[in-house]
Design an enzyme around this catalytic site. Structure first.
Site, short mmCIF file in Angstrom:
data_model
loop_
_atom_site.label_atom_id
_atom_site.label_comp_id
_atom_site.label_asym_id
_atom_site.label_seq_id
_atom_site.Cartn_x
_atom_site.Cartn_y
_atom_site.Cartn_z
N ARG A 1 -29.68 68.59 30.55
CA ARG A 1 -28.26 68.84 30.27
C ARG A 1 -27.95 70.33 30.12
NH1 ARG A 1 -25.27 64.57 28.14
NH2 ARG A 1 -26.91 63.18 28.77
N PRO B 1 -32.04 65.07 19.49
CA PRO B 1 -32.82 65.59 18.37
C PRO B 1 -31.94 66.00 17.19
CG PRO B 1 -33.43 66.61 20.45
CD PRO B 1 -32.16 65.90 20.67
N GLU B 2 -32.16 65.36 16.06
CA GLU B 2 -31.52 65.75 14.82
C GLU B 2 -32.63 66.22 13.88
OE1 GLU B 2 -28.85 62.65 13.49
OE2 GLU B 2 -28.47 61.99 15.53
N ARG C 1 -10.47 67.44 1.55
CA ARG C 1 -10.54 67.36 3.01
C ARG C 1 -9.94 66.04 3.49
NH1 ARG C 1 -14.26 71.18 5.15
NH2 ARG C 1 -13.43 70.49 7.16
N HIS D 1 -35.92 70.71 35.85
CA HIS D 1 -35.33 70.80 34.52
C HIS D 1 -36.09 71.76 33.61
CE1 HIS D 1 -32.75 67.62 35.74
NE2 HIS D 1 -33.71 66.73 35.84
#
Length: 275
Positions: A112, A2-3, A151, A93
């Site tokens: 996870r 998920p972003e 950078r 889970h």
DNA sequence: ATAAGGCCCTGACCGC
DNA sequence: TGCGGTCAGGGCCTTA
């Protein structure tokens, strides 16, 4: 994974399910899921609270409560937040179970175990270090250029740095760099202002397209995969130009898409289109 | 302040 | 079929 677009989809689709409903309590089966307060105090603090509005900041879901507190949820890699009527979906889970006032269950599931939940009076306690929202006005070309100037780290690495811009993850970083025609290994400080502007545009476009398609489902099995709160798949994976297309022909120039590792992350790009 | 590497986790996948 | 080893990966922490 998920972003921003996946989290935005969660917020939009969970809002009508949760708004106005009250949480009765919480059972916690994996204590480390609860980042704040501790797992011992969380159930009594959440009990009785009613959901007001849902929002998002970067990859964080903000479930605002009528009391003024906020339930903050980060799904990380494989987290799922879903509302279910049937307790049969509870499995090994399922780390947090929050019964609602109408008999349904708000579940946090995460194979996870990287996902985290906070219950805080002030969201800034959690979000204070985040960079600007990429789809809002504070994310400007000039501000972005300042962040990148000087950078030496690769531009791909810095796109994943949530202090520079919030919400971009591995999928949308690769896709944005492709759209902008920028090689992911370029030192960030070496980009011209035109390149930074093109990338700024590409980031916004790829995230907006991801939201329009309800996110990216990668086809992994079961809870490893991102799915929408109701179980449906997102559709943006069908729009990928480079992500997980290693060896396949670039859809623009037919050169084989390459995979390299930058900042310990898989990175996909077209060696001809991105220089 | 920046950059690089480690850590948390476990299902999926690979080779034998 | 079974088994051990490897990988993925967001955010945070440590080290230099």
């Amino acid at each position: 994974m998920p972003e921003l677009p996946e989290v935005e989809t969660y917020v939009r689709e969970l809002a009508p399910e949760l708004t106005g409903h009250r949480v009765l309590g919480a059972q916690i089966h994996w204590a480390r899921t609860i980042a704040s307060p501790d797992a011992e105090h969380f159930p009594s603090l959440i009990a009785g609270q009613r959901f007001a509005t849902l929002g998002r900041r970067g990859k964080y879901m903000l479930l605002r409560l009528e009391s003024g507190m906020t339930l903050v949820v980060h799904l990380r890699m494989t987290g799922h937040l879903r509302v279910e009527s049937n307790a049969a979906v509870i499995d090994r889970h399922t780390h947090v179970i929050m019964p609602l006032d109408d008999g349904r269950l708000l579940l946090f599931q995460d194979p996870r175990k990287f996902g985290r939940i906070w219950l805080v009076p002030d969201v800034e306690e959690v979000l204070m270090r985040l960079g600007p929202e990429p789809l809002e006005g504070l994310f400007t070309v000039d501000g972005f250029a300042i962040q990148l100037s000087g950078r030496t780290a690769s531009i791909k690495t810095l796109l994943l740095d949530q202090h520079i811009v919030a919400g971009v993850g591995n999928i949308y970083a690769d896709e944005a760099l492709f759209r902008a025609g920028i090689h992911p290994a370029r030192p960030a400080g070496s980009l011209s202002l035109d390149c930074v502007a093109a990338l700024h545009t590409a980031i916004r476009a790829v995230l907006a397209d991801g939201i329009a398609k309800a996110g990216s489902s990668l086809g992994k099995s079961g809870l490893q995969n991102y799915v929408r709160p109701g179980g449906a798949w997102g559709g943006f994976q069908d729009e990928f130009k480079v992500f997980r297309r290693t060896g396949l022909p670039c859809l623009v120039c037919s050169s084989p898409v390459e995979r390299i590792v930058l900042g310990q992350r898989s990175t996909h790009f077209c060696p001809a289109c991105q220089r």
